[in-house]
Design a protein around this motif. Structure first.
Motif, PDB file in Angstrom:
ATOM      1  N   ASP A  91       0.969  -1.490  -0.039  1.00 59.02           N
ATOM      2  CA  ASP A  91      -0.374   0.104  -0.086  1.00 59.02           C
ATOM      3  C   ASP A  91       0.723   1.260   0.112  1.00 59.02           C
ATOM      4  O   ASP A  91       1.342   1.947   0.795  1.00 59.02           O
ATOM      5  CB  ASP A  91      -0.557  -0.213   0.955  1.00 59.02           C
ATOM      6  CG  ASP A  91      -1.501   1.171   1.365  1.00 59.02           C
ATOM      7  OD1 ASP A  91      -1.651   1.801   0.401  1.00 59.02           O
ATOM      8  OD2 ASP A  91      -3.109   0.991   1.907  1.00 59.02           O
TER       9      ASP A  91
ATOM     10  N   TYR B 180      10.228  -1.872   7.335  1.00 60.13           N
ATOM     11  CA  TYR B 180       9.894  -1.089   8.683  1.00 60.13           C
ATOM     12  C   TYR B 180      10.711  -1.867  10.002  1.00 60.13           C
ATOM     13  O   TYR B 180      11.126  -3.401  10.286  1.00 60.13           O
ATOM     14  CB  TYR B 180       8.069  -1.638   9.169  1.00 60.13           C
ATOM     15  CG  TYR B 180       7.501  -1.861   7.790  1.00 60.13           C
ATOM     16  CD1 TYR B 180       6.971  -1.813   6.815  1.00 60.13           C
ATOM     17  CD2 TYR B 180       6.443  -0.588   8.231  1.00 60.13           C
ATOM     18  CE1 TYR B 180       5.872  -0.726   6.215  1.00 60.13           C
ATOM     19  CE2 TYR B 180       5.897  -0.328   7.564  1.00 60.13           C
ATOM     20  CZ  TYR B 180       5.232   0.131   6.701  1.00 60.13           C
ATOM     21  OH  TYR B 180       4.246   0.382   5.841  1.00 60.13           O
TER      22      TYR B 180
ATOM     23  N   GLN C  11       0.389   4.372  -0.648  1.00 61.08           N
ATOM     24  CA  GLN C  11      -0.778   5.290   0.095  1.00 61.08           C
ATOM     25  C   GLN C  11       0.017   5.245   1.072  1.00 61.08           C
ATOM     26  O   GLN C  11       0.152   6.565   1.814  1.00 61.08           O
ATOM     27  CB  GLN C  11      -1.721   5.371   0.062  1.00 61.08           C
ATOM     28  CG  GLN C  11      -1.914   6.087  -1.397  1.00 61.08           C
ATOM     29  CD  GLN C  11      -3.654   5.837  -1.568  1.00 61.08           C
ATOM     30  OE1 GLN C  11      -4.525   5.703  -1.671  1.00 61.08           O
ATOM     31  NE2 GLN C  11      -3.322   5.595  -3.339  1.00 61.08           N
ATOM     32  N   LYS C  12      -0.582   4.508   2.052  1.00 62.75           N
ATOM     33  CA  LYS C  12      -0.060   4.458   3.558  1.00 62.75           C
ATOM     34  C   LYS C  12       1.446   4.204   3.829  1.00 62.75           C
ATOM     35  O   LYS C  12       1.555   5.091   4.928  1.00 62.75           O
ATOM     36  CB  LYS C  12      -0.405   2.814   3.844  1.00 62.75           C
ATOM     37  CG  LYS C  12      -0.139   2.480   5.427  1.00 62.75           C
ATOM     38  CD  LYS C  12      -0.857   0.931   6.291  1.00 62.75           C
ATOM     39  CE  LYS C  12      -0.750   0.480   6.987  1.00 62.75           C
ATOM     40  NZ  LYS C  12       0.727  -0.431   7.317  1.00 62.75           N
TER      41      LYS C  12
ATOM     42  N   ASN D 202       3.541   6.090   2.286  1.00 63.17           N
ATOM     43  CA  ASN D 202       3.487   7.335   2.321  1.00 63.17           C
ATOM     44  C   ASN D 202       3.843   8.255   3.123  1.00 63.17           C
ATOM     45  O   ASN D 202       4.196   9.979   3.564  1.00 63.17           O
ATOM     46  CB  ASN D 202       3.592   8.484   0.934  1.00 63.17           C
ATOM     47  CG  ASN D 202       4.438   8.047  -0.396  1.00 63.17           C
ATOM     48  OD1 ASN D 202       5.479   8.862  -0.291  1.00 63.17           O
ATOM     49  ND2 ASN D 202       4.340   6.387  -0.982  1.00 63.17           N
ATOM     50  N   LYS D 203       2.748   7.597   3.914  1.00 66.63           N
ATOM     51  CA  LYS D 203       2.675   8.169   5.070  1.00 66.63           C
ATOM     52  C   LYS D 203       3.278   7.797   6.578  1.00 66.63           C
ATOM     53  O   LYS D 203       3.744   8.718   7.037  1.00 66.63           O
ATOM     54  CB  LYS D 203       0.821   8.357   5.834  1.00 66.63           C
ATOM     55  CG  LYS D 203      -0.340   8.593   5.175  1.00 66.63           C
ATOM     56  CD  LYS D 203      -1.373   9.236   5.206  1.00 66.63           C
ATOM     57  CE  LYS D 203      -2.605   9.322   4.422  1.00 66.63           C
ATOM     58  NZ  LYS D 203      -3.820   8.036   4.120  1.00 66.63           N
ATOM     59  N   GLU D 204       3.559   7.114   5.550  1.00 66.88           N
ATOM     60  CA  GLU D 204       4.747   6.225   7.946  1.00 66.88           C
ATOM     61  C   GLU D 204       6.078   6.613   7.188  1.00 66.88           C
ATOM     62  O   GLU D 204       7.039   6.090   7.828  1.00 66.88           O
ATOM     63  CB  GLU D 204       4.133   4.678   7.777  1.00 66.88           C
ATOM     64  CG  GLU D 204       2.684   4.409   8.266  1.00 66.88           C
ATOM     65  CD  GLU D 204       2.578   2.861   7.850  1.00 66.88           C
ATOM     66  OE1 GLU D 204       1.674   2.613   8.830  1.00 66.88           O
ATOM     67  OE2 GLU D 204       3.088   2.507   7.240  1.00 66.88           O
ATOM     68  N   ARG D 205       6.290   6.937   5.900  1.00 71.40           N
ATOM     69  CA  ARG D 205       8.288   6.638   5.600  1.00 71.40           C
ATOM     70  C   ARG D 205       9.155   7.699   6.376  1.00 71.40           C
ATOM     71  O   ARG D 205       7.974   8.954   6.688  1.00 71.40           O
ATOM     72  CB  ARG D 205       7.650   6.409   4.586  1.00 71.40           C
ATOM     73  CG  ARG D 205       9.595   6.733   3.584  1.00 71.40           C
ATOM     74  CD  ARG D 205       9.607   8.057   3.121  1.00 71.40           C
ATOM     75  NE  ARG D 205      10.962   8.218   3.043  1.00 71.40           N
ATOM     76  CZ  ARG D 205      11.515   8.007   2.255  1.00 71.40           C
ATOM     77  NH1 ARG D 205      10.663   8.700   0.082  1.00 71.40           N
ATOM     78  NH2 ARG D 205      13.105   9.046   1.748  1.00 71.40           N
ATOM     79  N   LYS D 206       9.480   7.363   6.920  1.00 73.05           N
ATOM     80  CA  LYS D 206      10.337   8.365   7.445  1.00 73.05           C
ATOM     81  C   LYS D 206      12.506   8.719   6.834  1.00 73.05           C
ATOM     82  O   LYS D 206      12.534   7.353   6.027  1.00 73.05           O
ATOM     83  CB  LYS D 206      10.783   8.091   8.491  1.00 73.05           C
ATOM     84  CG  LYS D 206      12.088   9.692   9.772  1.00 73.05           C
ATOM     85  CD  LYS D 206      12.082   8.627  11.316  1.00 73.05           C
ATOM     86  CE  LYS D 206      12.773   9.426  12.046  1.00 73.05           C
ATOM     87  NZ  LYS D 206      11.515  10.769  12.136  1.00 73.05           N
TER      88      LYS D 206
END
Ligand code: AMO
Length: 433
Positions: free
Chosen positions: A2, A81, A4-5, A7-11
Motif C-alpha cells: 500500500d 519496517y 499511500q500508507k 508514504n504517510k509512514e515513511r521516514k
C-alpha cells in the motif's frame, strides 16, 4: 504494497536522530551494500537523505524477513519496517532491526557500472547508465548542488523584482549569429531550435523592466570538448534603463548569493566531493588591460576573444574572483551588443576559476544602428523585422547577460568534464539516454 500508507509512514533516513531510538519506523531506499556473515546479515539502505544499516540476526529476526534479506541484490529498491536502535558499530551510529522487508524492484546482476563511492567506471559508460549512476552519492551531490543554484537564482531574482519568463524553444531566425543552428521542420517554414532567448528577453525588458529565465539553448557546434554541450542551460537576465556596468554588478551579487547558499545548504555534498568553496570577490578589467597583463605573463590572447590559456592565467592572478573583462573588441561580439567608439563595445565576459561563465553587455536599442550592425555581421535585417520594430515604440537602453548553468556547476565543483554537470548530456555523439 500500500504505497499511500507507506508514504504517510515513511521516514527519511537523514531525519533519524537519537530521539527515534527504540521507535518503529518505515524506510525506503536502494541497497547500497550487503554483508552476509551467515548468521548475521547487514544491508546498508540509502535514500536521498542518508543511509542506515539494516541488521538481520538469524536467531532473532523473523525467518521470512531474514531469508528475504539474503536474496536481495545490490541497488534493488526496498522497503523496511523495523525498530531503530543505537549502534556503536554501524556507520551513522544507528541501525534498524527489521520486522518486515520487501523488495519493490529487484536489480539485475551484474550491474553494468560500479555504483560504489569509489567507482572506477569511465564517464561515457556512466552516462550510458545515468539512471543507475544517479544511485551514487557523488553524482547525487552534484545535482543537489545544482538544485541549490537553481533555487537560489530564482530567490535572488524575485528579490530584485525581476519577472521569470518562459520563452519559445523554436525560433524563426538566428539569435546569436548566422551559424551553429539546428534546423527543424516547422510545417512549410524554416525554423531552428533556440540558440538563446536573447531577442525575446530584450523585447520583454523593454516593457516589464527586469526579466530572468532558466533557458535551454541549442548550439550546433561540431566540436566535442570538455566545456561545450550542444544543449546547455543558461541563467538569463535582462534589465531596462541599464548599461553593462549595472548588470555586471547584479551578476557579481547573484553569483555570490548562489555560492553562499551552496556553502550553507550543501556542506555535506561539498565535503563528499572534496570541494572547499569560497564566496568570490569581483574584479573589473578592460579587454586592453587584460591583453597587457597577458603579454607581461607571456600568455597568448586572441584578437577579439580570450584564449583558454589566458582565462586560466586570470584565475592564477586573481583566485576566487569573478573577473569582468569589459570594453570587449566589437568584432568579437554579436550584432546586438552596443558599439563603444569604432572598435570597442559595451560587451563583456565574466571569467571565474579559469573559465568563461557568462557573456553579456548593453544592447543596441536604436533601430537604425541595429540594422547596420546586422548587415556588418552578414545577417539580413528582413529576418529580424519584428525584433527591430520592438525598439521603435519607446525602447529604453537596456543590458543583460547569460550565465551557463553547467559551466558554473563545473567550475565551482572543479569537475573535469562539463558532462558531469548535466543529467542527460547532448553532445556531438550522444542523444540517449
Ligand atoms: P553565450 O553564447 O556566450 O551568450 O552564452 C552565455 C554562456 O552560456 C554558456 N554556454 C555554454 N555552455 C556549454 N556549452 C555551450 N555550447 C555553451 N554556449 C554557451 C557559457 C556562456 O558564457 N545571449 C548571450 C548572452 C547575453 O548576452 O545575454 C549568449 O547566449 O557559460
Amino acid at each position: 504494497m500500500d504505497l499511500q500508507k507507506l508514504n504517510k509512514e515513511r521516514k527519511y533516513i537523514g531525519d533519524i536522530t537519537a530521539k527515534d531510538d527504540g521507535k518503529k519506523a518505515a524506510i525506503v531506499g536502494w541497497l547500497y551494500d550487503i554483508r552476509d556473515l551467515g548468521k548475521l546479515r547487514f544491508l546498508v539502505i540509502r535514500d536521498i537523505s542518508g543511509e542506515i544499516q539494516v541488521t538481520g540476526i538469524k536467531a532473532e529476526t523473523d525467518t521470512k524477513v531474514f531469508e528475504a534479506m539474503g536474496k536481495v541484490t545490490r541497488e534493488s529498491a526496498v522497503v523496511v519496517y523495523g525498530t531503530i536502535k543505537k549502534s556503536d558499530k554501524a556507520s551513522g551510529g544507528r541501525e534498524i532491526l527489521p520486522s518486515s522487508f520487501e523488495v519493490l524492484g529487484l536489480a539485475e546482476q551484474p550491474l553494468p557500472i560500479d555504483t560504489s563511492d569509489f567507482s572506477k567506471t569511465e564517464l561515457p559508460k556512466r552516462l550510458d547508465y545515468r539512471f543507475l549512476d544517479l544511485h551514487r552519492r557523488k553524482t547525487q551531490a552534484i545535482f543537489k548542488i545544482q538544485n541549490t543554484l537553481l533555487q537560489s537564482y530564482r530567490e535572488f531574482m524575485a528579490k530584485e523584482r525581476a519577472i521569470e519568463a518562459i520563452f519559445p524553444a523554436v525560433i524563426g531566425s538566428s539569435s546569436e549569429g548566422g551559424t551553429e543552428l539546428f534546423p527543424v521542420k516547422y510545417f512549410e517554414k524554416k525554423a531552428f531550435l533556440s540558440q538563446s532567448c536573447q531577442l525575446y528577453k530584450q523585447m520583454l525588458a523593454c516593457s516589464i523592466e527586469k526579466v530572468f529565465a532558466v533557458f535551454t539553448v541549442w548550439r550546433a557546434e561540431k566540436h566535442n570538448t570538455i566545456r561545450h554541450l550542444n544543449e546547455a542551460r543558461q541563467f538569463d537576465y535582462e534589465q531596462a534603463f541599464a548599461d553593462e556596468f549595472v548588470v555586471m554588478e547584479v551578476l557579481g551579487r547573484v553569483v555570490q548569493f548562489m555560492i553562499k547558499k551552496v556553502i550553507e545548504d550543501n556542506s555535506k555534498d561539498l565535503e563528499l566531493l572534496g570541494v572547499k568553496l569560497k564566496v568570490p570577490g569581483v574584479k573589473y578589467l578592460t579587454f586592453a588591460e587584460t591583453a597587457v597583463i597577458m603579454k607581461k605573463n607571456k600568455v597568448h590572447v586572441g584578437a577579439d576573444d580570450l584564449s583558454g590559456e589566458s582565462e586560466k592565467k586570470l584565475d592564477e592572478l586573481y583566485p576566487d574572483t569573478i573577473v569582468f573583462v569589459h570594453d570587449w573588441p566589437l568584432s568579437g561580439k554579436p550584432f546586438y551588443i552596443m558599439p563603444k567608439g569604432k572598435d570597442s563595445s559595451c560587451g563583456f565576459d565574466a571569467i571565474y576559476k579559469g573559465m568563461e561563465i557568462t557573456s553579456g553587455g548593453q544592447r543596441v536599442h536604436i533601430p537604425e544602428l541595429l540594422i547596420e550592425r546586422l548587415k556588418v555581421k552578414g545577417l539580413n535585417p528582413k529576418d529580424f523585422e519584428k525584433y527591430i520594430d520592438s525598439f521603435r515604440y519607446g525602447a529604453p537602453p537596456h543590458a543583460g547577460w547569460g550565465l551557463g548553468l553547467e559551466r558554473l556547476t563545473m567550475v565551482i565543483l572543479g569537475l573535469d568534464n562539463i558532462r558531469e554537470a548535466v543529467l542527460f548530456p547532448r553532445d556531438r555523439d550522444r542523444l540517449t539516454p
